[in-house]
Design an enzyme around this catalytic site. Structure first.
Site, PDB file in Angstrom:
ATOM      1  CD  GLU A  70      10.928   6.472 -17.816  1.00  0.00           C
ATOM      2  OE1 GLU A  70      10.197   5.887 -16.991  1.00  0.00           O
ATOM      3  OE2 GLU A  70      10.927   6.192 -19.027  1.00  0.00           O
ATOM      4  CD  GLU A  75       7.314  -3.665  -5.358  1.00  0.00           C
ATOM      5  OE1 GLU A  75       7.487  -2.795  -4.484  1.00  0.00           O
ATOM      6  OE2 GLU A  75       6.375  -3.648  -6.157  1.00  0.00           O
ATOM      7  N   GLY A  81       0.810  -1.210   0.000  1.00  0.00           N
ATOM      8  CA  GLY A  81       0.000   0.000   0.000  1.00  0.00           C
ATOM      9  C   GLY A  81       0.843   1.258   0.000  1.00  0.00           C
ATOM     10  CE1 TYR A  82       5.276   0.271   0.704  1.00  0.00           C
ATOM     11  CE2 TYR A  82       6.129  -0.342  -1.446  1.00  0.00           C
ATOM     12  CZ  TYR A  82       6.094  -0.510  -0.080  1.00  0.00           C
ATOM     13  OH  TYR A  82       6.912  -1.452   0.486  1.00  0.00           O
ATOM     14  CB  THR A 124       8.932   4.367 -14.221  1.00  0.00           C
ATOM     15  OG1 THR A 124       9.753   5.441 -13.736  1.00  0.00           O
ATOM     16  CG2 THR A 124       7.491   4.623 -13.839  1.00  0.00           C
TER      17      THR A 124
HETATM   18  C1  LIG Z   1      -0.636  -3.004 -12.606  1.00  0.00           C
HETATM   19  C2  LIG Z   1      -0.061  -2.181 -11.532  1.00  0.00           C
HETATM   20  C3  LIG Z   1       0.142  -2.738 -10.293  1.00  0.00           C
HETATM   21  C4  LIG Z   1       0.654  -1.969  -9.261  1.00  0.00           C
HETATM   22  N1  LIG Z   1       0.781  -2.521  -8.013  1.00  0.00           N
HETATM   23  C5  LIG Z   1       1.061  -1.701  -6.982  1.00  0.00           C
HETATM   24  C6  LIG Z   1       0.943  -2.174  -5.643  1.00  0.00           C
HETATM   25  O1  LIG Z   1       0.630  -3.340  -5.408  1.00  0.00           O
HETATM   26  N2  LIG Z   1       1.161  -1.307  -4.638  1.00  0.00           N
HETATM   27  C7  LIG Z   1       1.502  -0.020  -4.849  1.00  0.00           C
HETATM   28  O2  LIG Z   1       1.690   0.708  -3.894  1.00  0.00           O
HETATM   29  N3  LIG Z   1       1.637   0.469  -6.106  1.00  0.00           N
HETATM   30  C8  LIG Z   1       1.403  -0.339  -7.160  1.00  0.00           C
HETATM   31  N4  LIG Z   1       1.461   0.157  -8.439  1.00  0.00           N
HETATM   32  C9  LIG Z   1       1.831   1.555  -8.643  1.00  0.00           C
HETATM   33  C10 LIG Z   1       3.156   1.743  -9.349  1.00  0.00           C
HETATM   34  O3  LIG Z   1       4.211   1.521  -8.483  1.00  0.00           O
HETATM   35  C11 LIG Z   1       3.163   3.155  -9.959  1.00  0.00           C
HETATM   36  O4  LIG Z   1       2.238   3.139 -11.021  1.00  0.00           O
HETATM   37  C12 LIG Z   1       4.520   3.540 -10.463  1.00  0.00           C
HETATM   38  O5  LIG Z   1       5.427   3.728  -9.406  1.00  0.00           O
HETATM   39  C13 LIG Z   1       4.482   4.828 -11.334  1.00  0.00           C
HETATM   40  O6  LIG Z   1       3.734   5.841 -10.774  1.00  0.00           O
HETATM   41  P1  LIG Z   1       2.592   6.574 -11.608  1.00  0.00           P
HETATM   42  O7  LIG Z   1       1.775   5.515 -12.265  1.00  0.00           O
HETATM   43  O8  LIG Z   1       1.916   7.499 -10.702  1.00  0.00           O
HETATM   44  O9  LIG Z   1       3.358   7.344 -12.742  1.00  0.00           O
HETATM   45  P2  LIG Z   1       4.027   8.790 -12.617  1.00  0.00           P
HETATM   46  O10 LIG Z   1       4.840   8.838 -11.383  1.00  0.00           O
HETATM   47  O11 LIG Z   1       2.983   9.828 -12.817  1.00  0.00           O
HETATM   48  O12 LIG Z   1       5.011   8.748 -13.852  1.00  0.00           O
HETATM   49  C14 LIG Z   1       4.618   9.063 -15.186  1.00  0.00           C
HETATM   50  C15 LIG Z   1       5.865   9.237 -16.031  1.00  0.00           C
HETATM   51  O13 LIG Z   1       6.701  10.261 -15.487  1.00  0.00           O
HETATM   52  C16 LIG Z   1       7.972   9.763 -15.223  1.00  0.00           C
HETATM   53  N5  LIG Z   1       8.540  10.365 -14.024  1.00  0.00           N
HETATM   54  C17 LIG Z   1       7.935  10.615 -12.842  1.00  0.00           C
HETATM   55  N6  LIG Z   1       8.811  11.098 -11.972  1.00  0.00           N
HETATM   56  C18 LIG Z   1       9.994  11.156 -12.581  1.00  0.00           C
HETATM   57  C19 LIG Z   1      11.288  11.567 -12.196  1.00  0.00           C
HETATM   58  N7  LIG Z   1      11.595  12.007 -10.983  1.00  0.00           N
HETATM   59  N8  LIG Z   1      12.274  11.469 -13.118  1.00  0.00           N
HETATM   60  C20 LIG Z   1      12.014  11.004 -14.367  1.00  0.00           C
HETATM   61  N9  LIG Z   1      10.822  10.618 -14.774  1.00  0.00           N
HETATM   62  C21 LIG Z   1       9.819  10.677 -13.884  1.00  0.00           C
HETATM   63  C22 LIG Z   1       7.774   8.283 -15.029  1.00  0.00           C
HETATM   64  O14 LIG Z   1       8.978   7.534 -15.228  1.00  0.00           O
HETATM   65  C23 LIG Z   1       6.734   8.002 -16.070  1.00  0.00           C
HETATM   66  O15 LIG Z   1       7.393   7.894 -17.313  1.00  0.00           O
HETATM   67  C24 LIG Z   1       0.988  -0.616  -9.490  1.00  0.00           C
HETATM   68  C25 LIG Z   1       0.801  -0.074 -10.753  1.00  0.00           C
HETATM   69  C26 LIG Z   1       0.259  -0.822 -11.765  1.00  0.00           C
HETATM   70  C27 LIG Z   1       0.011  -0.172 -13.070  1.00  0.00           C
END
Ligand SMILES: Cc1cc2nc3c(=O)[nH]c(=O)nc-3n(C[C@H](O)[C@H](O)[C@H](O)COP(=O)(O)OP(=O)(O)OC[C@H]3O[C@@H](n4cnc5c(N)ncnc54)[C@H](O)[C@@H]3O)c2cc1C
Lengths: 388, 371
Positions: free
Chosen positions: A372, A243, A127-128, A370
């Site tokens: 990145e 993870e 739950g992050y 991601t």
């Molecule tokens: C199928 C699925 C399962 C998941 N399971 C879990 C889970 O069980 N528990 C949980 O807590 N989370 C979970 N997640 C969340 C996941 O960890 C996040 O989606 C991920 O960390 C990216 O965050 P965001 O989707 O908000 O994208 P954003 O942070 O909005 O990123 C969008 C884009 O911007 C880029 N970006 C953002 N910040 C930077 C930076 N500082 N430098 C360069 N580029 C950047 C990213 O690389 C990406 O290209 C899950 C996500 C999915 C899709």
């Protein structure tokens, strides 16, 4: 240097394989695939209890908490084997939250959670993420207010996979709104049956499910605070390192099936595998898989030496997840138009796995940080480049 | 699994590093690239005195019985400084004698290779640029007559002995044979070709060269396997050099990334640059693992051809991409002759094309996969 496994490791993995051959029923495999490689269905729960009774779910944990006290290498070998076999292979409790509890949990917490985790009786969900806090985890807002003997939790999490099948939430919440952002977060364990929690499905484009989770005045007993208050961000970061240790097995298996298909499918009177371009592509994937294997076992090697992998886990995560996409793309190229067919048609090759994993692999380079984010970590931690 | 060097290997590495950094500065590399010989006998003598030329040969031939993995450690350090000269060519020649030679030939050649007295090379590649052998050795009762032109023979102009791969007839059947040829024999003509990196690749013409029967190397029917083995070992050796080069490239780039300021910040703090650097480190780490895995397999006497082919395919491409990214980070300065990065750019391409490029080795892997 030594690029082979020890005799004991090989014996153990042979034993695990034999067990899996016997116990991996078509029902279990179908249910696992339908759930997205997590456990939680009736078949999965039944299987994992039997599997864990040998100590194989958490072999590296100490015996007193249900482990076998073995090396990390053994753990990594077993995880890879599970992933390869199409079994549930993503365990939040055994592989992410559990190791953190082992290192920072109170004696009571260890007693309460570790043995049931090791026995496969309970599972956690991470739950992050929150709507405005994805890559930028410290932007999280879910609050946990101190009420003396408990916290009162309010707010929303998103993309919390497993929550609908798990028993506990490994929750990061803001406990000090005044402190600098990364110093006001705490980790706590929440019973997902607590009153005030609502779990809503979010269906991914691969058909697998993740969730939104709403907290409305949820009471969490103080004893469920993990480690020290307001240190949650650091714990979260180190749990994230765990993870980011993805076994390549799921995609190694898919690759083997693609190779088999290329050898056994004729086009223009010749097996596809005789096509020079296809040979190049398949060989390239075999090479990348070998690279991934070396990156993966390097992590176990570092852990067994008593260190915590640093940029290396980001490198492994980055490499394996990009490889996942290379393999499904290659699969699509080998299958051609057949690659478009979903499971269920008599024309569909490989039970539609290529089509399905092609959709799924998109997220591999997004969740758990991601690409990145991983590259920034590699540059900053691995090469000491400055943050701006 | 164990990803670390042994204590002895670490000592060899450290000692080689200190020695080579001192003896082979980039001014020396530039100078050797320009000179036709590309070889400094004094440095060679020092290397021989350190035991490097005898490193991997058995003690009965006055070698020190080190493993191929140890050799890879040494080559890594040679690649780090772009060491010019005939070391690898001589080792390939020596290893071929070790693999294919009879007792007499081994006793005759190997101690001299081990002591650094004798330089060798393998004359293999044909005019087509391929390994489809066209050069012929006609048997004439007591000797062979060798005729043909080989290209891209490393350091042939220095070699006391060339090992020539040639087509011959054995009991009426066509066969590939290996022949020990004196570098000064009548009818041998050697021309150094101008190459990208200044490494000495030669044209070698054999015009009715008289080769005594005793100079045939290897038993009939076995040469194919020996060559396959030597080829793959040489490919891994090249990879070890590339890995060492990668280490140096990273160091060069890091200086720039941390010190060069643009828009008020060190360029290494820009995310695009950081991500290039992350890719560089990933290419470097993975190349090293693949190289040492293959070298380890060779050392253990295990089947290694598949791992060697995977290694050469992976490292050839990774190294090229690593160097290209390094140039991107370095900006215009890295494009100047006076900067060392260009030395590594040139070496990278030479190493990529030597002993089969990635396409070539992927096909080898495909075959080993049973495709
Ligand atoms: C199928 C699925 C399962 C998941 N399971 C879990 C889970 O069980 N528990 C949980 O807590 N989370 C979970 N997640 C969340 C996941 O960890 C996040 O989606 C991920 O960390 C990216 O965050 P965001 O989707 O908000 O994208 P954003 O942070 O909005 O990123 C969008 C884009 O911007 C880029 N970006 C953002 N910040 C930077 C930076 N500082 N430098 C360069 N580029 C950047 C990213 O690389 C990406 O290209 C899950 C996500 C999915 C899709």
């Amino acid at each position: 240097m030594d690029f082979d496994f020890t005799k004991e490791e090989k014996e153990l993995i042979a034993e695990v394989r034999a067990f899996i051959d016997k116990e991996a029923t078509p029902e279990l495999l179908a249910e696992t695939r339908q759930l997205g490689l997590i456990y939680g269905g009736p078949e999965g729960r039944k299987f994992i209890k039997k599997f864990a009774s040998h100590g194989w779910l958490t072999p590296n944990w100490p015996k007193e908490y249900g482990g076998l006290g073995t090396s990390e290498m053994v753990t990594y070998l077993i995880r890879e084997e599970m992933a390869y076999s199409g079994l549930p292979c993503i365990f939040v409790g055994a592989h992410m939250a559990g190791p953190a509890i082992l290192r920072i949990g109170s004696p009571e917490m260890k007693k309460e959670f570790l043995t049931p985790l090791a026995k496969g009786e309970i599972e956690f969900a991470l739950g992050y993420t929150e709507p405005q806090a994805g890559s930028d985890l410290v932007a999280m807002k879910v609050r946990a207010d101190d009420q003396g003997d408990h916290f009162l939790v309010n707010g929303q999490k998103t993309f919390n996979t497993h929550c609908h099948v798990a028993d506990y939430h490994w929750l990061a919440a803001r406990t000090d709104p005044e402190a600098p952002k990364h110093k006001g977060i705490s980790m706590m364990i929440v019973d997902l049956k607590s009153p005030g929690i609502t779990i809503r499905p979010l269906i991914t484009m691969a058909g697998w499910r993740t969730n939104e989770v709403y907290y409305d005045n949820v009471k969490v007993p103080k004893k469920n605070l993990v480690g020290e208050i307001n240190k949650g961000f650091y714990y979260m970061m180190s749990a994230l390192d765990f993870e980011r240790m993805a076994p390549p097995g799921v995609y190694r298996n898919l690759f083997d099936e693609i190779v088999h298909y290329a050898k056994s499918t004729q086009a223009g009177g010749k097996p596809l595998s005789q096509n020079p371009l296809i040979r190049q592509k398949l060989a390239q994937m075999a090479i990348e898989l070998d690279v991934a294997r070396l990156l993966y076992y390097q992590l176990a090697y570092i852990l067994d030496k008593g260190s915590i992998p640093n940029y290396q886990s980001s490198m492994e995560k980055l490499f394996v997840t990009e490889l996942s996409q290379h393999i499904t793309e290659t699969g699509m190229e080998v299958l051609g138009l057949y690659g478009l067919l979903k499971e269920g048609s008599e024309w569909t090759p490989l039970a539609g796995k290529v089509e399905h994993f092609h959709r799924w692999s998109v997220v591999e380079t997004i969740y758990a940080g991601t690409s990145e984010i991983q590259r920034s970590i590699i540059a900053q931690r691995g090469l000491g480049l400055p943050r701006q | 699994m164990n990803y670390d060097l042994s204590q002895e290997q670490q000592m060899l590495k450290d000692a080689a590093h200190r020695f080579l950094v001192k003896e082979c500065p980039s001014t020396f590399v530039r100078q050797m690239a320009e000179e036709e010989s590309g070889h400094n006998p004094e440095l060679w003598k020092k290397m021989a005195d350190l035991g490097w030329t005898g490193l991997i040969f058995p003690s009965e031939y006055e070698g020190s019985e080190a493993s191929f993995l140890d050799l890879a450690v040494l080559l890594y350090e040679m690649g780090y400084v772009c060491l010019p000269g005939p070391f690898l060519a001589t080792m390939e020649g020596g290893l071929t004698v070790l693999e294919a030679g009879n007792d007499f030939q081994k006793k005759d050649y190997l101690p001299k290779v081990a002591s650094g007295e004798k330089l060798m090379t393998l004359a293999w590649t044909e005019q087509e640029g391929s390994y489809a052998i066209a050069t012929r050795a006609e048997f004439q009762d007591t000797h062979y007559l060798l005729t043909g032109t080989k290209l891209f023979v490393p350091d042939a102009h220095l070699a006391d002995t060339l090992i020539c791969v040639a087509r011959t007839k054995q009991d009426g059947a066509e066969e590939i044979g290996l022949f020990l040829v004196d570098g000064k024999a009548l009818g041998v003509k050697i021309k150094v070709l101008p190459t990208l990196s200044g490494e000495k690749l030669c044209e070698v013409t054999f015009d009715q060269v008289h080769i005594p029967k005793e100079n045939r190397l290897g038993r009939p029917g076995q040469v194919g396997a020996v060559l396959d083995k030597i080829f793959h070992m040489a490919a891994v050796a090249k990879c070890a050099e590339m890995c060492g080069g990668a280490q140096r490239v990273i160091e060069l780039v890091m200086v720039q990334a941390k010190e060069r300021v643009q828009f008020g910040h060190p360029i290494g703090s820009f995310q695009a640059v950081q991500h290039h650097c992350a890719n560089i480190l990933t290419f470097a780490d993975t190349s090293r693992f693949m190289t040492f895995q293959a070298a380890w397999k060779i050392s253990q006497g295990l089947d290694f051809e598949k791992e060697a082919a995977m290694c050469k395919a992976w490292v050839s491409e990774s190294h090229r991409r690593l160097v290209a990214l390094a140039h991107q980070v370095m900006g215009g300065m890295g494009f100047m002759e006076e900067h060392d990065l260009q030395l590594y750019f040139k070496r990278a391409k030479t190493a990529e094309l030597a002993f089969g490029d990635a396409d070539f080795h992927r096909e080898q892997v495909a075959q080993k996969m049973g495709l």
